[in-house]
Scaffold this motif. Structure first.
Motif, PDB file in Angstrom:
ATOM      1  N   ASN A 135       6.491  -2.976   0.858  1.00  0.00           N
ATOM      2  CA  ASN A 135       5.689  -1.798   0.499  1.00  0.00           C
ATOM      3  C   ASN A 135       5.158  -1.889  -0.928  1.00  0.00           C
ATOM      4  O   ASN A 135       3.974  -1.637  -1.183  1.00  0.00           O
ATOM      5  CB  ASN A 135       6.538  -0.533   0.630  1.00  0.00           C
ATOM      6  CG  ASN A 135       6.783  -0.133   2.071  1.00  0.00           C
ATOM      7  OD1 ASN A 135       6.241  -0.734   2.996  1.00  0.00           O
ATOM      8  ND2 ASN A 135       7.633   0.868   2.262  1.00  0.00           N
ATOM      9  N   GLY A 136       6.029  -2.225  -1.851  1.00  0.00           N
ATOM     10  CA  GLY A 136       5.605  -2.290  -3.244  1.00  0.00           C
ATOM     11  C   GLY A 136       4.574  -3.370  -3.490  1.00  0.00           C
ATOM     12  O   GLY A 136       3.606  -3.171  -4.233  1.00  0.00           O
ATOM     13  N   GLU A 137       4.768  -4.524  -2.862  1.00  0.00           N
ATOM     14  CA  GLU A 137       3.812  -5.619  -3.012  1.00  0.00           C
ATOM     15  C   GLU A 137       2.459  -5.266  -2.419  1.00  0.00           C
ATOM     16  O   GLU A 137       1.411  -5.607  -2.982  1.00  0.00           O
ATOM     17  CB  GLU A 137       4.366  -6.885  -2.357  1.00  0.00           C
ATOM     18  CG  GLU A 137       5.565  -7.464  -3.075  1.00  0.00           C
ATOM     19  CD  GLU A 137       6.298  -8.517  -2.269  1.00  0.00           C
ATOM     20  OE1 GLU A 137       7.091  -9.266  -2.856  1.00  0.00           O
ATOM     21  OE2 GLU A 137       6.079  -8.579  -1.030  1.00  0.00           O
ATOM     22  N   ALA A 138       2.467  -4.581  -1.279  1.00  0.00           N
ATOM     23  CA  ALA A 138       1.210  -4.176  -0.648  1.00  0.00           C
ATOM     24  C   ALA A 138       0.464  -3.179  -1.522  1.00  0.00           C
ATOM     25  O   ALA A 138      -0.771  -3.250  -1.662  1.00  0.00           O
ATOM     26  CB  ALA A 138       1.485  -3.573   0.732  1.00  0.00           C
ATOM     27  N   CYS A 139       1.198  -2.251  -2.125  1.00  0.00           N
ATOM     28  CA  CYS A 139       0.560  -1.268  -3.008  1.00  0.00           C
ATOM     29  C   CYS A 139      -0.039  -1.961  -4.225  1.00  0.00           C
ATOM     30  O   CYS A 139      -1.156  -1.630  -4.652  1.00  0.00           O
ATOM     31  CB  CYS A 139       1.585  -0.221  -3.433  1.00  0.00           C
ATOM     32  SG  CYS A 139       0.871   1.174  -4.336  1.00  0.00           S
ATOM     33  N   ASP A 140       0.679  -2.928  -4.772  1.00  0.00           N
ATOM     34  CA  ASP A 140       0.154  -3.679  -5.916  1.00  0.00           C
ATOM     35  C   ASP A 140      -1.113  -4.442  -5.540  1.00  0.00           C
ATOM     36  O   ASP A 140      -2.072  -4.520  -6.333  1.00  0.00           O
ATOM     37  CB  ASP A 140       1.207  -4.657  -6.438  1.00  0.00           C
ATOM     38  CG  ASP A 140       2.365  -3.963  -7.148  1.00  0.00           C
ATOM     39  OD1 ASP A 140       2.209  -2.786  -7.518  1.00  0.00           O
ATOM     40  OD2 ASP A 140       3.418  -4.616  -7.320  1.00  0.00           O
ATOM     41  N   LEU A 141      -1.130  -5.008  -4.339  1.00  0.00           N
ATOM     42  CA  LEU A 141      -2.310  -5.736  -3.872  1.00  0.00           C
ATOM     43  C   LEU A 141      -3.500  -4.797  -3.742  1.00  0.00           C
ATOM     44  O   LEU A 141      -4.623  -5.135  -4.145  1.00  0.00           O
ATOM     45  CB  LEU A 141      -2.001  -6.399  -2.518  1.00  0.00           C
ATOM     46  CG  LEU A 141      -3.138  -7.172  -1.850  1.00  0.00           C
ATOM     47  CD1 LEU A 141      -3.621  -8.309  -2.739  1.00  0.00           C
ATOM     48  CD2 LEU A 141      -2.678  -7.718  -0.494  1.00  0.00           C
ATOM     49  N   TRP A 142      -3.254  -3.605  -3.193  1.00  0.00           N
ATOM     50  CA  TRP A 142      -4.323  -2.606  -3.063  1.00  0.00           C
ATOM     51  C   TRP A 142      -4.862  -2.200  -4.437  1.00  0.00           C
ATOM     52  O   TRP A 142      -6.075  -2.146  -4.646  1.00  0.00           O
ATOM     53  CB  TRP A 142      -3.789  -1.378  -2.327  1.00  0.00           C
ATOM     54  CG  TRP A 142      -4.680  -0.181  -2.401  1.00  0.00           C
ATOM     55  CD1 TRP A 142      -5.865   0.016  -1.751  1.00  0.00           C
ATOM     56  CD2 TRP A 142      -4.458   0.990  -3.205  1.00  0.00           C
ATOM     57  NE1 TRP A 142      -6.389   1.236  -2.092  1.00  0.00           N
ATOM     58  CE2 TRP A 142      -5.558   1.847  -2.974  1.00  0.00           C
ATOM     59  CE3 TRP A 142      -3.449   1.379  -4.078  1.00  0.00           C
ATOM     60  CZ2 TRP A 142      -5.650   3.092  -3.605  1.00  0.00           C
ATOM     61  CZ3 TRP A 142      -3.536   2.610  -4.702  1.00  0.00           C
ATOM     62  CH2 TRP A 142      -4.636   3.453  -4.462  1.00  0.00           C
TER      63      TRP A 142
END
Length: 239
Positions: A215-222
């Protein structure tokens, strides 16, 4: 006997029958992800018809909203079919109102009141869906991956239309102010879409090949994807 998946084992699930034979922890996480996305597609269609179309300033823009709604409903039907093949009926979602669905319950999307918010929703907000769908297209459950790949091109068009709305508004000081207000209000809801960065479920989803990032990595990517867009419009990224 409980059968688990070794941590060093690549997972490939090709058919519904193979899916149903997988360990419960795999099935539970996969089903949750598919249901959340499928519900989101249906709510997306309702957003375009019930929320954004009434805000559209011209017949051309109303048509665009209607066309995007049709695509979202088609996306919902793709997810519905994949879930049906493993014995899960999503028709209950169709009987619910937009506000009754759980995916974005309490989030600000369904109360958009300005055309600037419509633009921000698509240009910045729908990139959250693109991040997740791009991951699902590599899912270890191949029927889901194949279904989702057909959605990606439509989502690119949705984002492009949001970009057009935002750029048109950003030409004036008044328009940029409207966009900044829209961004500031909707931003927390966009971030919440990704869930808790401490989620153990998202770590398991990566381990099982159902996702590529936590979740955190996906948010950072966004954030990395949308930050240049925001600055290019002359806006400030919310804290």
């Amino acid at each position: 006997m409980v059968i688990s998946i070794p941590s060093d084992e690549a997972v490939v699930v090709r058919t519904p029958d193979e899916f149903l034979a997988m360990p419960e922890e795999y099935r539970e996480i996969a089903v949750r992800g598919m249901i959340v996305n499928t519900e989101g597609e249906l709510s997306g269609g309702d957003d375009y018809i019930q929320v954004f179309l009434p805000l559209a300033p011209t017949a051309e823009e109303r048509q665009v909203c209607a066309e995007r709604a049709v695509e979202e409903y088609d996306h919902y039907k793709l997810g519905k079919a994949v879930l049906a093949d493993i014995g899960i009926d999503t028709s209950y979602m169709e009987a619910q109102t937009l506000s009754e669905r759980n995916l974005f319950a309490g989030h600000e999307f369904h109360t958009c009141t300005t055309w600037a918010e419509r633009g921000i929703f698509s240009y910045i907000g729908e990139e959250t869906a693109m991040v997740m769908i791009s991951e699902f297209a590599q899912s270890s459950y191949k029927p889901w991956a194949n279904a989702v790949r057909t959605i990606i091109q439509d989502e690119k068009v949705h984002i492009a239309h949001g970009a057009r709305v935002c750029r048109n508004l950003a030409r004036t000081d008044e328009g940029r102010e409207q966009l900044q207000n829209a961004l500031d209000r909707l931003w927390p809801g966009f971030v919440r879409i990704f869930g808790s960065p401490r989620s153990e479920r998202s770590k398991l989803a990566v381990r099982f090949g159902l996702r590529q990032t936590t979740n955190g990595e996906a948010c950072d990517l966004w954030r990395a994807k949308v930050t240049p867009r925001i600055k290019n419009l002359g806006l400030k990224v919310p804290e």
